[in-house]
Design a protein around this motif. Structure first.
Motif, short mmCIF file in Angstrom:
data_model
loop_
_atom_site.label_atom_id
_atom_site.label_comp_id
_atom_site.label_asym_id
_atom_site.label_seq_id
_atom_site.Cartn_x
_atom_site.Cartn_y
_atom_site.Cartn_z
N GLY A 165 0.78 -1.23 0.00
CA GLY A 165 0.00 0.00 0.00
C GLY A 165 0.81 1.27 0.00
N ALA A 166 2.13 1.21 0.13
CA ALA A 166 2.93 2.43 0.15
C ALA A 166 4.37 2.12 -0.24
N PHE A 167 4.99 3.05 -0.94
CA PHE A 167 6.45 2.99 -1.08
C PHE A 167 7.03 3.73 0.12
N CYS A 168 8.25 3.38 0.50
CA CYS A 168 8.82 3.87 1.76
C CYS A 168 10.23 4.40 1.55
N CYS A 169 10.58 5.34 2.41
CA CYS A 169 11.94 5.89 2.43
C CYS A 169 12.29 6.16 3.88
N ASP A 170 13.27 5.46 4.41
CA ASP A 170 13.68 5.64 5.79
C ASP A 170 14.72 6.76 5.88
N VAL A 171 14.60 7.57 6.92
CA VAL A 171 15.41 8.79 7.00
C VAL A 171 15.71 9.13 8.46
N VAL A 172 16.82 9.80 8.68
CA VAL A 172 17.15 10.40 9.98
C VAL A 172 17.32 11.89 9.74
N LEU A 173 16.51 12.68 10.43
CA LEU A 173 16.60 14.13 10.32
C LEU A 173 17.57 14.68 11.37
N ASP A 174 17.92 15.92 11.21
CA ASP A 174 18.79 16.60 12.17
C ASP A 174 18.24 16.45 13.58
N PRO A 175 19.11 16.20 14.58
CA PRO A 175 18.63 16.06 15.96
C PRO A 175 17.77 17.24 16.43
N GLN A 176 17.99 18.43 15.85
CA GLN A 176 17.16 19.59 16.21
C GLN A 176 15.69 19.37 15.85
N LEU A 177 15.43 18.41 14.94
CA LEU A 177 14.07 18.14 14.48
C LEU A 177 13.45 16.92 15.15
N ASP A 178 14.10 16.38 16.17
CA ASP A 178 13.59 15.16 16.80
C ASP A 178 12.17 15.33 17.34
N ALA A 179 11.82 16.54 17.75
CA ALA A 179 10.48 16.76 18.32
C ALA A 179 9.45 17.11 17.24
N TRP A 180 9.88 17.19 15.99
CA TRP A 180 8.98 17.59 14.92
C TRP A 180 7.93 16.52 14.64
N ILE A 181 6.67 16.94 14.60
CA ILE A 181 5.56 16.06 14.21
C ILE A 181 4.98 16.64 12.92
N PRO A 182 5.13 15.94 11.80
CA PRO A 182 4.69 16.51 10.51
C PRO A 182 3.19 16.81 10.51
N LEU A 311 1.26 2.77 9.01
CA LEU A 311 2.68 2.39 8.97
C LEU A 311 2.87 1.07 8.23
N VAL A 312 3.77 1.08 7.26
CA VAL A 312 4.14 -0.14 6.55
C VAL A 312 5.25 -0.83 7.33
N GLU A 313 4.94 -2.01 7.81
CA GLU A 313 5.94 -2.79 8.53
C GLU A 313 6.85 -3.47 7.52
N VAL A 314 8.14 -3.46 7.79
CA VAL A 314 9.10 -4.08 6.89
C VAL A 314 9.84 -5.17 7.66
N PRO A 315 9.38 -6.43 7.58
CA PRO A 315 10.08 -7.52 8.25
C PRO A 315 11.51 -7.62 7.75
N THR A 316 12.44 -7.87 8.66
CA THR A 316 13.85 -7.94 8.28
C THR A 316 14.09 -8.97 7.20
N ALA A 317 13.42 -10.11 7.32
CA ALA A 317 13.65 -11.20 6.36
C ALA A 317 13.26 -10.81 4.95
N SER A 318 12.29 -9.91 4.82
CA SER A 318 11.82 -9.56 3.47
C SER A 318 12.30 -8.20 3.01
N ALA A 319 13.22 -7.61 3.78
CA ALA A 319 13.65 -6.25 3.44
C ALA A 319 14.25 -6.16 2.04
N ASN A 320 14.87 -7.26 1.58
CA ASN A 320 15.51 -7.22 0.26
C ASN A 320 14.72 -7.97 -0.80
N GLU A 321 13.49 -8.37 -0.47
CA GLU A 321 12.71 -9.10 -1.45
C GLU A 321 12.14 -8.16 -2.50
N ALA A 322 11.81 -8.72 -3.64
CA ALA A 322 11.24 -7.91 -4.72
C ALA A 322 9.81 -7.52 -4.41
#
Length: 343
Positions: A165-182, A311-322
């Protein structure tokens, strides 16, 4: 092998010293694109004389048609231009001797060629590339969305099924933005950024490189350097595949679609916190998209979007599956940020 290890160690030392000098996001993008251009020019110089190759088309109605093309210069897109405009505008991916191949990747030997579109009877490979490309576009938007004094680190892109149901992109933002809620406005701003890139109809330029080159490209990202080393270790040729869209250079686990203009309906639907990880507070940005000529009615789109906000859960075992073969949606957000996406 020993030489490659020494090169990797040297590149990592360069990264340690380089990261101590903080560059702006624009400077990092410029440096990465410059290294990409330099290596691209070097590879092109390997073919100083025009050599011909034979490309045999495996396309319905054109089965067995022979094209004489230029070795190391011509691409599947070049071949499409010898056919009709429909193949130029509709082709998203190619098969070269039966293997998935970017439309802009040079052909280096005589081969068979199929051009794949979203209208094919079996669009599995095209949909995989499309979902991967939508995630790459989302990562590019995120890197450009914040003020220059906020860092944005793109993590490994999860390979998720289209049916998730969704494409995903994992990201780490600047620590100054840790409290940011989009907020919803933040997500709309990110969506506008993606739509601008789609409107520019930029190609995703592929470039297969040796690890030392990729390590230099990502000399300001220890996270990406680790990914380079992992991908090169898993590659039979010991190489990694880079792509460039505009001045944005990325690593990819598989071929991307030909160009941003193949995206049609596109929306950033959520940025979920995943908790503390190795690189800081990990977040999962998600989106929903349909390709050109596959529009959804607004009532259908709302339902897809609602599903895409989870939230799209990404099981570790399938993280690299097509990815699977049916296009569907993504995940959700909350409130207000220190700085929303620039337009």
């Amino acid at each position: 092998m020993a030489c490659r290890t020494v090169c990797q160690l040297l590149q990592r030392r360069m990264a340690s010293s380089a990261t101590s000098v903080r560059l702006s996001a624009a400077e990092v993008r410029g440096q990465r694109s410059a290294v990409f251009s330099r290596e691209q020019a070097r590879q092109r110089s390997l073919y100083p004389r025009t050599e011909k190759i034979e490309v045999t088309l495996q396309i319905p109605g054109l089965q067995g048609t022979l094209l004489v093309m230029n070795k190391g210069v011509s691409t599947p897109h070049s071949c499409a231009r010898h056919l009709t405009e429909w193949y130029v505008t509709s082709s998203a991916l190619a098969l070269v001797d039966g293997k998935p191949w970017s439309l802009h990747q040079p052909l280096t030997q005589s081969c068979s060629l199929s051009l794949l579109t979203f209208k094919d009877t079996d669009p599995l490979l095209v949909n995989q590339a499309y979902w991967r490309s939508c995630a790459a576009l989302l990562g590019q938007v995120l890197q450009d969305a914040f003020k220059e004094d906020f860092s944005v680190e793109l993590l490994r892109v999860p390979e998720v099924q289209v049916t998730s149901g969704a494409f995903c992109c994992d990201v780490v933002l600047d620590p100054q933005l840790d409290a940011w809620i989009p907020s919803e406005e933040s997500l709309r701003s990110l969506t506008r950024g993606a739509q601008q890139l789609i409107h520019r109809d930029l190609p995703w330029e592929p470039l297969e490189v040796a690890p030392p080159v990729a390590l230099e490209v990502f000399s300001h990202s220890r996270c990406k350097q680790e990914e380079v080393e992992e991908k090169s270790a898993q590659s039979p040729k010991g190489t990694v595949m880079l792509y460039r869209c505009g001045d944005h250079v990325l690593l990819s686990g598989g071929p991307l679609a030909a160009r941003t203009g193949l995206c049609s309906q596109y929306e950033v639907t959520a940025i979920h916190p995943l908790g503390e990880g190795k690189w800081g507070l990990h977040r999962r940005a998600q989106g929903l998209s349909l390709p050109l000529l596959q529009q959804a009615h607004h009532t259908v789109w709302r339902k897809l979007r609602s599903r895409a906000e989870k939230l799209v859960e990404v099981p570790t075992a399938s993280a690299n599956e097509a990815i699977s073969d049916t296009l569907t949606p993504p995940s959700a957000p909350e409130q207000t940020p220190p700085h929303t996406a620039q337009q």
